[in-house]
Design a protein around this motif. Structure first.
Motif, short mmCIF file in Angstrom:
data_model
loop_
_atom_site.label_atom_id
_atom_site.label_comp_id
_atom_site.label_asym_id
_atom_site.label_seq_id
_atom_site.Cartn_x
_atom_site.Cartn_y
_atom_site.Cartn_z
N LYS A 1 22.90 93.09 -85.57
CA LYS A 1 21.62 93.40 -84.94
C LYS A 1 21.48 92.72 -83.57
O LYS A 1 20.76 93.21 -82.71
N TYR A 2 22.19 91.60 -83.41
CA TYR A 2 22.05 90.78 -82.20
C TYR A 2 23.43 90.38 -81.73
O TYR A 2 24.23 89.83 -82.49
N ILE A 3 23.73 90.65 -80.46
CA ILE A 3 24.97 90.17 -79.87
C ILE A 3 24.71 89.71 -78.44
O ILE A 3 24.07 90.40 -77.65
N ASN A 4 25.19 88.50 -78.13
CA ASN A 4 25.13 87.97 -76.77
C ASN A 4 26.55 87.54 -76.40
O ASN A 4 27.04 86.52 -76.86
N CYS A 5 27.20 88.36 -75.57
CA CYS A 5 28.57 88.06 -75.14
C CYS A 5 28.62 87.91 -73.62
O CYS A 5 29.64 88.20 -72.98
N ASN A 6 27.51 87.48 -73.04
CA ASN A 6 27.41 87.29 -71.60
C ASN A 6 28.56 86.41 -71.08
O ASN A 6 28.88 85.38 -71.66
N ASP A 7 29.16 86.86 -69.99
CA ASP A 7 30.22 86.10 -69.30
C ASP A 7 31.54 86.04 -70.08
O ASP A 7 32.44 85.30 -69.68
N SER A 8 31.67 86.77 -71.16
CA SER A 8 32.98 86.89 -71.81
C SER A 8 33.68 88.09 -71.16
O SER A 8 33.72 89.19 -71.69
N SER B 1 28.02 99.13 -84.17
CA SER B 1 26.91 98.95 -85.10
C SER B 1 25.81 99.97 -84.78
O SER B 1 25.58 100.29 -83.62
N SER B 2 25.14 100.44 -85.81
CA SER B 2 24.06 101.41 -85.60
C SER B 2 22.69 100.75 -85.75
O SER B 2 21.67 101.43 -85.77
N VAL B 3 22.68 99.40 -85.84
CA VAL B 3 21.41 98.70 -86.06
C VAL B 3 21.14 97.64 -85.00
O VAL B 3 20.28 96.77 -85.18
N TYR B 4 21.82 97.69 -83.86
CA TYR B 4 21.56 96.73 -82.79
C TYR B 4 20.08 96.74 -82.39
O TYR B 4 19.49 97.81 -82.21
N GLU B 5 19.53 95.55 -82.21
CA GLU B 5 18.19 95.41 -81.62
C GLU B 5 18.26 94.67 -80.28
O GLU B 5 17.41 94.88 -79.42
N PHE B 6 19.26 93.79 -80.13
CA PHE B 6 19.43 93.02 -78.89
C PHE B 6 20.90 93.03 -78.49
O PHE B 6 21.78 92.72 -79.31
N ILE B 7 21.16 93.36 -77.22
CA ILE B 7 22.52 93.27 -76.67
C ILE B 7 22.44 92.62 -75.29
O ILE B 7 21.67 93.07 -74.43
N ASN B 8 23.25 91.59 -75.09
CA ASN B 8 23.48 91.04 -73.76
C ASN B 8 24.98 91.07 -73.52
O ASN B 8 25.74 90.28 -74.09
N CYS B 9 25.42 92.02 -72.70
CA CYS B 9 26.85 92.14 -72.39
C CYS B 9 27.05 92.10 -70.88
O CYS B 9 27.95 92.75 -70.34
N SER B 10 26.20 91.36 -70.18
CA SER B 10 26.32 91.25 -68.73
C SER B 10 27.55 90.42 -68.37
O SER B 10 27.98 89.55 -69.13
N ASN B 11 28.11 90.72 -67.22
CA ASN B 11 29.32 90.04 -66.74
C ASN B 11 30.48 90.16 -67.73
O ASN B 11 31.22 89.21 -67.98
N THR B 12 30.60 91.35 -68.29
CA THR B 12 31.77 91.70 -69.10
C THR B 12 32.34 93.00 -68.53
O THR B 12 31.80 93.56 -67.57
N ASN B 13 33.40 93.49 -69.16
CA ASN B 13 33.97 94.78 -68.75
C ASN B 13 33.59 95.89 -69.72
O ASN B 13 34.26 96.93 -69.78
N ILE B 14 32.52 95.67 -70.45
CA ILE B 14 32.01 96.70 -71.37
C ILE B 14 31.37 97.82 -70.56
O ILE B 14 30.57 97.58 -69.66
N THR B 15 31.72 99.06 -70.88
CA THR B 15 31.24 100.22 -70.12
C THR B 15 30.38 101.17 -70.94
O THR B 15 29.75 102.07 -70.37
N VAL B 16 30.35 100.99 -72.25
CA VAL B 16 29.60 101.91 -73.12
C VAL B 16 28.71 101.10 -74.05
O VAL B 16 29.17 100.15 -74.70
N ILE B 17 27.44 101.49 -74.11
CA ILE B 17 26.49 100.86 -75.04
C ILE B 17 26.38 101.77 -76.28
O ILE B 17 26.06 102.95 -76.16
N PRO B 18 26.65 101.23 -77.47
CA PRO B 18 26.59 102.07 -78.68
C PRO B 18 25.19 102.63 -78.92
O PRO B 18 24.18 102.00 -78.56
N LYS B 19 25.11 103.80 -79.51
CA LYS B 19 23.82 104.39 -79.87
C LYS B 19 23.23 103.60 -81.02
O LYS B 19 23.83 103.45 -82.07
N SER B 20 22.04 103.08 -80.78
CA SER B 20 21.43 102.17 -81.73
C SER B 20 19.97 101.98 -81.34
O SER B 20 19.61 102.24 -80.19
#
Length: 284
Positions: free
Chosen positions: A80-87, A96-115
């Motif tokens: 439900k919660y992931i913070n991978c900032n600066d990784s 996951s289909s139940v995310y409520e919080f995502i912090n993926c800033s300063n990563t190379n992630i390009t797609v946000i899962p539908k949630s």
């Protein structure tokens, strides 16, 4: 908790752990596969290289600035919660289909899962997320539309189009270009930095912050507070303005600020104020 320790591995006695705080355990390089009951994992600022795919019950993970972490297992479908900032080596989030919080800033992630995400911090383009309430986005060109629950928006170094955000109340823009004229009837707090030629209609604005920005204010009669730094301002029709804080600004007051209670300013800006406002002014 093994926070701030020099531990290199998790002992077997931790097999029934539900919560693990390993923040700043800089010698830790792996999370053991036997931690299958784990629901909360904090491993910020560690040298962890991977998360085992046995942690299927994990609901909350913080893995900020884990620069050796390249991948998270896809089986973490209860997250439900992931913070991978600066990784910055991370490229994919678990589906996951139940995310409520995502912090993926300063990563190379390009797609946000539908949630059903409520709060998102990222530096990648996004599709419409109808559940989104708070969005902080940077370094992208994006069209944001039909975000009917969005209340808070921060854009940094972006090019944006903004449509159908009727309940937006807080807006922060820094070095950002808006490609369409927008009418934001419910925005009460606005912060602008490194912007010029803003074309926004704001009928409910109460709080304004400016940094390195030129702004002409005509008939913003609900505004009660303005903070401005290194900015050019023309103030007109601010019938309810009470608090004004200025630093190194060029200011022109077109119409009397009849309800002003306090002006805080530096000496440079003070010299550009009309005489009638000296009695309300405190020089910092």
């Amino acid at each position: 908790s093994i926070q701030y320790t020099n531990i290199t591995s998790i002992p077997l006695s931790y097999i029934n752990l539900i919560y693990l705080d390993a923040n700043d355990a800089i010698k830790l390089t792996e999370i053991p596969k036997f931690s299958i009951n784990l629901k909360v994992l904090k491993c910020n600022y560690t040298n962890i290289k991977s998360i085992p795919d046995t942690l299927v019950n994990l609901e909350y993970i913080e893995c900020m600035r884990c620069n050796n972490l390249c991948k998270l297992p896809n089986v973490l479908n209860k997250l439900k919660y992931i913070n991978c900032n600066d990784s910055y080596n991370l490229t994919v989030l678990p589906c996951s289909s139940v995310y409520e919080f995502i912090n993926c800033s300063n990563t190379n992630i390009t797609v946000i899962p539908k949630s059903p995400i409520k709060e998102l911090i990222c530096n990648c383009a996004i599709d419409t997320i109808p559940t989104l309430e708070k969005l902080i986005i940077s370094n992208v060109s994006v069209s944001l539309c039909n975000l009917y629950k969005l209340k808070w928006l921060t854009c940094i170094n972006c090019i944006i189009e903004l449509f159908n955000v009727p309940y937006l109340t807080v807006l922060h823009l820094s070095n950002t270009k808006i490609n369409n004229m927008i009418e934001l009837n419910n925005v009460k707090r606005l912060s602008l930095s490194y912007l010029n030629n803003i074309n926004i209609k704001l009928t409910s604005l109460k709080y304004l912050e400016l940094y390195n920005t030129s702004f002409i204010m005509n008939n913003y009669n609900k505004v009660i507070s303005i903070k401005a730094f290194h900015s050019d301002l023309v103030l007109n029709g601010l019938d309810n303005l009470k608090y004004l804080k200025l630093n190194k600004c060029n200011i022109e007051i077109v119409k009397l600020l009849k309800n002003i209670k306090s002006i805080k300013t530096d000496l440079y800006t003070f010299q550009s104020l009309p005489l009638e406002y000296y009695k309300y002014t405190i020089i910092n």
